[in-house]
Design an enzyme around this catalytic site. Structure first.
Site, PDB file in Angstrom:
ATOM      1  N   LYS A 211       0.870  -1.176   0.000  1.00 44.33           N
ATOM      2  CA  LYS A 211       0.000   0.000   0.000  1.00 44.33           C
ATOM      3  C   LYS A 211       0.906   1.225   0.000  1.00 44.33           C
ATOM      4  CE  LYS A 211      -4.042   2.115   2.068  1.00 44.33           C
ATOM      5  NZ  LYS A 211      -3.606   3.455   1.647  1.00 44.33           N
ATOM      6  N   GLU A 260      -1.421   4.243  -8.204  1.00 48.20           N
ATOM      7  CA  GLU A 260      -0.992   5.311  -7.304  1.00 48.20           C
ATOM      8  C   GLU A 260       0.176   6.045  -7.948  1.00 48.20           C
ATOM      9  OE1 GLU A 260      -1.521   5.844  -3.691  1.00 48.20           O
ATOM     10  OE2 GLU A 260      -3.055   4.323  -3.395  1.00 48.20           O
TER      11      GLU A 260
END
Length: 507
Positions: A211, A260
């Site tokens: 993440k 991302e």
């Protein structure tokens, strides 16, 4: 339709806790709208006008509000055209013209219409007409299935246009709404778990992925044309030329990627989140370079992959963008999941996301198929007020009042924010200077020592847990809260709820 009718419905919705009553009131409103009024009205109800923000802040609005009218005469279309006019203003003299336009308009509005107009302009609608409730109301008013309306809204990213199509088109036209390269879709969201092992127990065999401590992006490419969108579906292509170039070099013609972006230091480690967001939000090019990493692919060269299992999507992602894939491993072994989690933290990332390997891409939904794991409890809360500091922080806005979202009005106004604590811990000198300027710009009122602000600023707070407390309406208080970062990439409607925080109380 008179704007007053819309305002009256929002008051009805806000005054009841019954979901069924909310749906009934909204369905009756939708059925009475003219076709051209449907999309604007839905945008007003959910606080997402189709024009977006139009350059009006609290200070500018308070100085431009005229004396209220005695009787309602404005229509829904009038308000929609006002936002068009305000959005078109720019350049020299635009501030004065904006003030004049606002005063002329608000002098034609009643007192309760003025309050409604202010909340629309400031993105401050808190009527309890949440998108899920409104989606059910669209289904009721149009005699379509809730699933058909939800899917169309998710794939189009536009509930207003979905409502217009459901109410004025055929069932086949609604069902035909699908992925379209160049049109952003709502991102899939993740639930939370305390450890990677716990997450894996929920998902079964899963892809355990880093993440990243970055900003989420959705990238669309059609031929040589590339567009980049935020998690809120705003087009920021012009801000991220480096991402555009990366995607242009991929061996595909049409593609939709989820991922991302973040900036790296000289050693390849992630820079602080605020540095990424400063570059992410900049209108002009800067020296800081943002690197893209992708964790999912929704479409490749005419083939939609939303309903394919994650295993299939990951194979396609590896084929077309392997160099830019977020690190991770597919496993059903808790020890492997924990090792990947430790590796992610050692690399300076936030933690991991554990994703069921057989799961489809559920656009716009938060379910158990994706589970994020962070080393500490962090929650996105909303700043309601800020206290002036003392001592070294004299003259600075320091201690922030934190609110959790209350979508159904269980502890107050539906769609409002319930206070759960205060903190000044974790604030650097740079953040203190920023928030002292920022919060005065969105000031609503003052009391001795405190500046009350529009509840629009999201801050990520790390906590050690929660405890029962009679001090706040929600019955809980945060334990050892400290500021991790401000979330410029999120709006208040994405803040964590009081119900999530209350669930942390053992027993």
């Amino acid at each position: 339709m008179l704007l007053d009718t819309l305002v009256a419905t929002t008051e009805t919705v806000a005054s009841t806790r019954s979901r069924l009553a909310k749906v009934d009131a909204l369905a009756a409103l939708l059925s009475a709208l003219e076709p051209e009024e449907i999309a604007p009205a839905v945008g007003f109800l959910v606080g997402k006008a189709r024009q977006g923000r139009v350059g009006v802040g609290w200070r500018g609005l308070s100085g431009a509000m005229g004396d209220p009218a005695a009787e309602p005469t404005l229509t829904v279309d009038d308000l929609d055209r006002l936002l068009d006019a305000l959005g078109a203003l720019g350049g020299s003299g635009s501030a004065a013209e904006r003030t004049r336009t606002l005063r002329d308009f608000t002098e034609r509005a009643t007192a309760r219409e003025q309050d409604f107009i202010a909340r629309v302009l400031l993105g401050e609608m808190r009527t309890g007409a949440l998108e899920g409730v409104l989606t059910d109301a669209v289904a009721r008013a149009s005699d379509r299935t809730g699933e058909a309306v939800r899917r169309a809204a998710m794939l189009s990213g536009d509930l207003g246009e979905t409502a217009r199509l459901a109410l004025t088109g055929t069932a086949d036209e609604l069902d035909a709404v699908g992925l379209e390269v160049g049109r952003p879709v709502l991102p899939m969201l993740a639930a939370s778990a305390p450890t990677a092992s716990d997450a894996l127990a929920t998902t079964g065999e899963a892809s355990v992925e880093y993440k990243l401590d970055g900003a989420r992006i959705q990238v669309h490419r059609h031929g040589d044309e590339v567009r980049v969108f935020t998690r809120n579906l705003a087009d920021i292509t012009h801000r991220l030329p480096e991402v555009v170039e990366v995607v242009r070099r991929l061996p595909v013609r049409d593609v939709i990627l989820d991922g991302e972006t973040l900036s790296l230091d000289e050693d390849g480690a992630p820079r602080p989140f605020q540095e990424t967001m400063s570059r992410f939000g900049a209108e002009a090019a800067r020296e800081t370079v943002l690197h893209p990493w992708f964790f999912d692919v929704l479409h490749v060269d005419g083939r939609d992959l939303l309903d394919e299992p994650l295993s299939t999507r990951l194979a396609e992602l590896e084929r077309i963008a392997g160099e830019h894939r977020i690190p991770g491993e597919v496993t059903s072994d808790p020890e492997v999941a924990e090792r990947v989690s430790r590796d992610a933290l050692a690399a300076g990332q936030e933690g991991v996301v554990v994703k069921a390997i057989d799961s489809p891409y559920a656009a716009g939904r938060r379910g158990s198929s994706w589970v994020k794991v962070k080393p500490v409890h962090t929650y996105d809360l909303v700043v309601r007020a800020v206290e002036w500091g003392s001592g070294r922080r004299q003259g600075m806005l320091s201690n922030i009042h934190l609110g959790a979202r209350d979508p159904e009005g269980e502890f107050g106004e539906p769609g409002g924010f319930v206070m759960v604590g205060k903190t000044f811990k974790g604030l650097t000198d740079k953040l203190l200077a920023w928030q002292t300027e920022h919060f005065q710009e969105i000031e609503v009122r003052r009391t001795p020592g405190t500046v009350w602000v529009a509840p629009t600023t999201v801050v990520e707070i790390a906590i050690d847990g929660v405890q029962r407390s009679s001090r706040y309406p929600g019955g809980i208080a945060l334990r050892f809260a400290r500021v991790k970062r401000y979330r410029d990439d999120k709006d208040a409607g994405e803040a964590d709820t009081i119900q999530i925080l209350r669930s942390l109380i053992r027993g």
